[in-house]
Design an enzyme around this catalytic site. Structure first.
Site, PDB file in Angstrom:
ATOM      1  N   PRO A  77       0.755  -1.325   0.013  1.00  0.00           N
ATOM      2  CA  PRO A  77       0.023  -0.184  -0.012  1.00  0.00           C
ATOM      3  C   PRO A  77       0.928   1.262   0.000  1.00  0.00           C
ATOM      4  O   PRO A  77       1.819   1.106   0.604  1.00  0.00           O
ATOM      5  CB  PRO A  77      -0.665   0.105   1.252  1.00  0.00           C
ATOM      6  CG  PRO A  77      -0.761  -1.574   1.949  1.00  0.00           C
ATOM      7  CD  PRO A  77       0.467  -2.118   1.084  1.00  0.00           C
ATOM      8  N   THR A  88       2.828   2.551  -2.359  1.00  0.00           N
ATOM      9  CA  THR A  88       3.771   2.456  -3.305  1.00  0.00           C
ATOM     10  C   THR A  88       3.749   3.022  -4.542  1.00  0.00           C
ATOM     11  O   THR A  88       4.693   3.343  -5.378  1.00  0.00           O
ATOM     12  CB  THR A  88       4.663   1.014  -3.410  1.00  0.00           C
ATOM     13  OG1 THR A  88       3.364   0.318  -3.720  1.00  0.00           O
ATOM     14  CG2 THR A  88       5.182   0.460  -2.243  1.00  0.00           C
ATOM     15  N   GLY A  89       2.683   3.830  -4.852  1.00  0.00           N
ATOM     16  CA  GLY A  89       2.173   4.611  -6.049  1.00  0.00           C
ATOM     17  C   GLY A  89       1.625   3.772  -7.070  1.00  0.00           C
ATOM     18  O   GLY A  89       1.800   4.107  -8.417  1.00  0.00           O
ATOM     19  N   HIS A  93      13.691   1.112  30.386  1.00  0.00           N
ATOM     20  CA  HIS A  93      13.371   0.258  29.494  1.00  0.00           C
ATOM     21  C   HIS A  93      13.979   0.417  28.176  1.00  0.00           C
ATOM     22  O   HIS A  93      14.727  -0.314  27.403  1.00  0.00           O
ATOM     23  CB  HIS A  93      11.768   0.147  29.367  1.00  0.00           C
ATOM     24  CG  HIS A  93      11.232  -0.900  28.483  1.00  0.00           C
ATOM     25  ND1 HIS A  93      10.677  -1.971  28.778  1.00  0.00           N
ATOM     26  CD2 HIS A  93      11.202  -0.860  27.018  1.00  0.00           C
ATOM     27  CE1 HIS A  93      10.288  -2.839  27.768  1.00  0.00           C
ATOM     28  NE2 HIS A  93      10.648  -1.986  26.733  1.00  0.00           N
ATOM     29  N   GLU A  94      13.955   1.549  27.586  1.00  0.00           N
ATOM     30  CA  GLU A  94      14.285   1.895  26.175  1.00  0.00           C
ATOM     31  C   GLU A  94      15.914   2.133  26.314  1.00  0.00           C
ATOM     32  O   GLU A  94      16.489   1.689  25.359  1.00  0.00           O
ATOM     33  CB  GLU A  94      13.918   3.607  25.784  1.00  0.00           C
ATOM     34  CG  GLU A  94      12.292   3.515  25.520  1.00  0.00           C
ATOM     35  CD  GLU A  94      11.608   2.207  24.785  1.00  0.00           C
ATOM     36  OE1 GLU A  94      12.194   2.044  23.784  1.00  0.00           O
ATOM     37  OE2 GLU A  94      10.691   1.981  25.065  1.00  0.00           O
ATOM     38  N   HIS A 154      17.011  -1.332  25.485  1.00  0.00           N
ATOM     39  CA  HIS A 154      16.915  -1.812  24.286  1.00  0.00           C
ATOM     40  C   HIS A 154      18.252  -1.142  23.387  1.00  0.00           C
ATOM     41  O   HIS A 154      18.887  -1.919  22.850  1.00  0.00           O
ATOM     42  CB  HIS A 154      15.758  -1.199  23.604  1.00  0.00           C
ATOM     43  CG  HIS A 154      14.416  -1.999  23.848  1.00  0.00           C
ATOM     44  ND1 HIS A 154      14.245  -3.191  23.471  1.00  0.00           N
ATOM     45  CD2 HIS A 154      12.980  -1.361  24.400  1.00  0.00           C
ATOM     46  CE1 HIS A 154      13.094  -3.551  24.002  1.00  0.00           C
ATOM     47  NE2 HIS A 154      12.659  -2.495  24.226  1.00  0.00           N
TER      48      HIS A 154
HETATM   49  P1  ADP Z   1      -1.209   2.691  -3.857  1.00  0.00           P
HETATM   50  O1  ADP Z   1      -2.350   2.845  -5.102  1.00  0.00           O
HETATM   51  O2  ADP Z   1      -0.098   2.062  -4.360  1.00  0.00           O
HETATM   52  O3  ADP Z   1      -1.625   2.409  -2.364  1.00  0.00           O
HETATM   53  P2  ADP Z   1      -1.020   5.668  -4.502  1.00  0.00           P
HETATM   54  O4  ADP Z   1      -0.648   5.670  -5.773  1.00  0.00           O
HETATM   55  O5  ADP Z   1      -2.412   5.682  -4.073  1.00  0.00           O
HETATM   56  O6  ADP Z   1      -0.434   4.352  -3.745  1.00  0.00           O
HETATM   57  O7  ADP Z   1       0.192   6.303  -3.775  1.00  0.00           O
HETATM   58  C1  ADP Z   1      -0.520   7.589  -2.560  1.00  0.00           C
HETATM   59  C2  ADP Z   1       0.519   8.614  -2.726  1.00  0.00           C
HETATM   60  O8  ADP Z   1       1.951   8.593  -2.550  1.00  0.00           O
HETATM   61  C3  ADP Z   1       0.626   9.282  -4.226  1.00  0.00           C
HETATM   62  O9  ADP Z   1      -0.571  10.237  -4.425  1.00  0.00           O
HETATM   63  C4  ADP Z   1       2.028  10.189  -4.128  1.00  0.00           C
HETATM   64  O10 ADP Z   1       1.484  11.351  -3.619  1.00  0.00           O
HETATM   65  C5  ADP Z   1       2.600   9.361  -3.220  1.00  0.00           C
HETATM   66  N1  ADP Z   1       3.480   8.741  -3.812  1.00  0.00           N
HETATM   67  C6  ADP Z   1       3.628   7.122  -3.524  1.00  0.00           C
HETATM   68  N2  ADP Z   1       4.728   6.637  -4.512  1.00  0.00           N
HETATM   69  C7  ADP Z   1       5.358   7.576  -5.112  1.00  0.00           C
HETATM   70  C8  ADP Z   1       6.278   7.899  -5.885  1.00  0.00           C
HETATM   71  N3  ADP Z   1       7.098   6.845  -6.322  1.00  0.00           N
HETATM   72  N4  ADP Z   1       6.989   9.236  -6.081  1.00  0.00           N
HETATM   73  C9  ADP Z   1       6.285  10.253  -5.693  1.00  0.00           C
HETATM   74  N5  ADP Z   1       5.053  10.090  -4.956  1.00  0.00           N
HETATM   75  C10 ADP Z   1       4.510   8.904  -4.517  1.00  0.00           C
HETATM   76 ZN    ZN Z   2      10.212  -2.251  24.596  1.00  0.00          ZN
END
Ligand code: ADP
Ligand code: ZN
Ligand code: MG
Length: 613
Positions: free
Chosen positions: A205, A207-208, A425-426, A429
């Protein structure tokens, strides 16, 4: 719905026209009357030129003996006889003409009654019409059963191009070919090359995927139909399939075009797993998509692009040749990509000259493009709410955790004791991480509570790698126990704050033994088969080993966990002074950056193993 809106417009129009006609007919004759002053009226009466006279309120209309019409106007206060008398007309002279007084009659009278009724009615009709129109453009999709519910982006408007997409080099290269197909489909069909029908974009999710699909349309300059697969199924049985039909119908008419089916796993999930019952609606929709794609003529230049973040659950039927046979993987952005994405999204924003996106990118591994664009926005908000005109580096850095873990909850009341425990704790780690060669380096230690996490140690891998070694897993487990060990050592007691650490360590140990074949005793074998998926989660693990092996597995897992705990305990006990110093610094400052942390522990002769790696 559309026809209702139309009907209302017609009703309003015809009512208006009728009212206007009515008013015109009643108040005027065909020939425009002449306008006389009262003085002239009086003179005409005296000279006997007037045939009849009608008085309606203050309006006087006359017909002259020559059949000419005339109008006049009298003052409000006085009656007509009184008024004329003042102009020298005697009652006798008045008797001679046909003289009528119409109190509030004629068109005026009717309009007076009708207007108060008609006007609100008209207003209400207009209002209703307006409300329906609003509803239609908003949530009123229920009114368009069977109609395509796709958003159409014309190529010229909201144009996204490959330039706006950072990184994703391989994906862009593959899609460039699709752009070529759409631009010059003739060139390809002329030599008998088949135009690809379906392209499947796969990636986590954010990733564009959606963005890239739109960029393809933008580059090719063709219409782009965007529909989310979940929209196909959200309504009633049978509608999903008919929507698919309509959608393809329209797209074919506008070819070359792109149909983008977002989140296709909503309909394309593997059939017949038996989980959640056979979902008829989903299957019908999916079948319709396949039928439409199979039915494309060879030269139809409609390309279907679909996106999913769960390619593993997709129905095999979708992946057959002639369907989504092109697959494009969108990777999570690496360091360079993240820097580029940050730069793209801060274009046109006033950045302080000291802002270094490289540093921000280094701090944000695991961030997808969507997170980074969110980060830039949060930084801008932070700058604005501090009344600054430029965005500073610290705005970006302070927004990282916000994006990562939800808004900071500095105001959450924690007792001094809680704060001290969290600090130890932190510190535990961080100290264990610093002591182990195979652990990821510590970039930051913080006890500011955010979202669900009480406090945390942000450690980032030196380089992003897809492969994990056994040594790294073992170090990771020890780091997980760092917090628990520190609490034990210092307070001789433990808190619930370690539960997720323990869960993490246990998961790692389990996978190490049962999946990765990293247990010496059991050897390279996988134990347990996961059967079926439900809502994308594995359910039910089949036990495919004997009871005695099961005992060994348990022993092995326990062994890893105990050794990790022991490692952590040794490190915090041996370096108690450093631990105290970090905890004290955390209580005071709440956050320690990498340099502060390292220089602090170096003072105690602590050897930072991670950096030697
Ligand atoms: P997906 O459909 O894979 O969940 P989206 O295309 O909806 O992701 O991406 C959400 C937003 O994240 C886009 O509108 C853009 O603003 C930003 N974004 C994601 N990947 C890129 C990228 N490679 N370059 C520039 N902006 C990106
Ligand atoms: Zn911890
Ligand atoms: Mg998307």
């Amino acid at each position: 719905m559309k026809s209702l809106g139309k009907n209302i417009i017609w009703v309003v129009l015809s009512l208006t026209v009728t009212a206007m006609l009515f008013a015109t007919l009643l108040s005027f004759d065909t020939k425009a009357p002449m306008v006389l002053s009262l003085d002239q009226v009086a003179n005409k009466i005296i000279s006997g030129e007037v045939k009849d006279m009608t008085v309606n309120g203050n309006d006087i209309s006359l017909t002259l003996k020559t059949s000419e019409k005339a109008i006049s106007h009298k003052e409000n206060e006085l009656g007509i006889s009184e008024t004329l008398k003042n102009y020298g007309v005697t009652p006798d002279e008045l008797q001679k003409i046909d003289f009528k007084v119409e109190e509030d009659s004629g068109s005026k009278y009717w309009m007076g009654i009708l207007l108060p009724v008609l006007l609100p009615a008209l207003l209400m009709l207009v209002l209703f019409w307006w409300i329906f129109r609003q509803a239609k453009s908003g949530a009123g999709q229920a009114f368009s059963f069977g109609k395509v519910n796709a958003r159409l982006f014309s190529p010229s408007k909201d144009k996204v191009s490959f330039k706006d997409v950072a990184g994703l080099k391989e994906a862009k290269e593959e899609l460039l070919e699709i752009v070529e197909f759409l631009k010059n489909s003739k060139k390809f069909t002329a030599i008998g090359a088949k135009i690809p029908r379906g392209v499947l974009l796969m990636g986590s999710p954010g990733t564009g995927k959606t963005m890239l699909a739109r960029a393809v349309a933008g580059e090719a300059g063709v219409p782009f139909f965007h529909i989310s697969a979940s929209e196909f199924v959200e309504m009633f049985v049978g509608v999903g399939a008919s929507r698919v039909r309509d959608l393809f119908e329209i797209a074919k008419k506008m070819a070359p075009a792109i149909i983008f089916i977002d989140e296709i796993d909503a309909v394309g999930r593997e059939r017949g797993t038996g989980m959640g019952g056979g979902h008829d609606e989903r299957e019908q929709t999916l079948n319709q998509i396949l039928v439409e794609m199979d039915g494309f003529e060879r030269d139809t230049s409609v390309i279907v692009i679909a996106a999913t973040n769960r390619p593993d659950v997709l129905d095999q039927a979708l992946l057959r040749p002639g369907r989504f046979d092109r697959r494009v993987v969108l990777d999570m952005p690496d360091l360079k990509d993240r820097e580029e994405i940050l730069k793209i999204h801060s274009r046109g924003k006033p950045l302080d000259e000291k802002v270094d996106m490289r540093v921000v990118a280094t701090r944000t591994p695991g961030f997808a493009g969507a997170d980074l664009s969110n980060l830039v926005n949060e930084a801008a908000i932070l700058a604005a709410s501090n009344n600054r005109k430029t965005i500073l580096q610290e705005d970006f850095l302070n927004s990282i955790e916000k994006v990562l873990l939800g808004p900071a909850r500095r105001s959450r009341v924690i007792t001094a004791k809680e704060k001290e425990i969290t600090a130890y704790h932190e510190a535990g780690h961080a100290l264990v991480a610093a002591a182990l060669k195979d652990a990821d380096p510590v970039h930051k230690v913080s006890i500011v509570s955010r979202g669900m996490a009480g406090g945390y140690t942000l450690k980032l891998p030196l380089e992003e790698s897809h492969l994990h070694t056994k040594a790294q897993f073992i170090a990771d487990m020890a780091v997980s126990f760092g917090g628990f060990a520190a609490e034990q050592t210092v307070f001789k007691d433990v808190t619930t704050g370690s539960s997720s650490d323990i869960q993490n360590a246990t998961d790692v140990a389990e996978r190490l033994v049962t999946q990765y074949g990293m247990s010496e005793k059991l050897g390279p074998r996988a134990f347990g088969k996961t059967g079926g998926t439900f809502l994308g989660h594995d359910i039910a693990t089949d036990k495919d080993y004997s009871e005695s092996i099961g005992t060994v597995i348990d022993d092995e897992i326990n062994g890893y966990i105990q050794r990790a705990h022991a490692t952590a305990k040794t490190i915090v006990t041996k370096n108690r002074k450093a631990l105290d110093a970090i905890a004290a610094a955390l209580v005071e400052k709440e956050t320690l950056e990498q340099e502060e942390f390292y220089s602090l522990i170096k003072k105690f002769g602590f050897k930072i193993a991670t950096l030697e790696g």
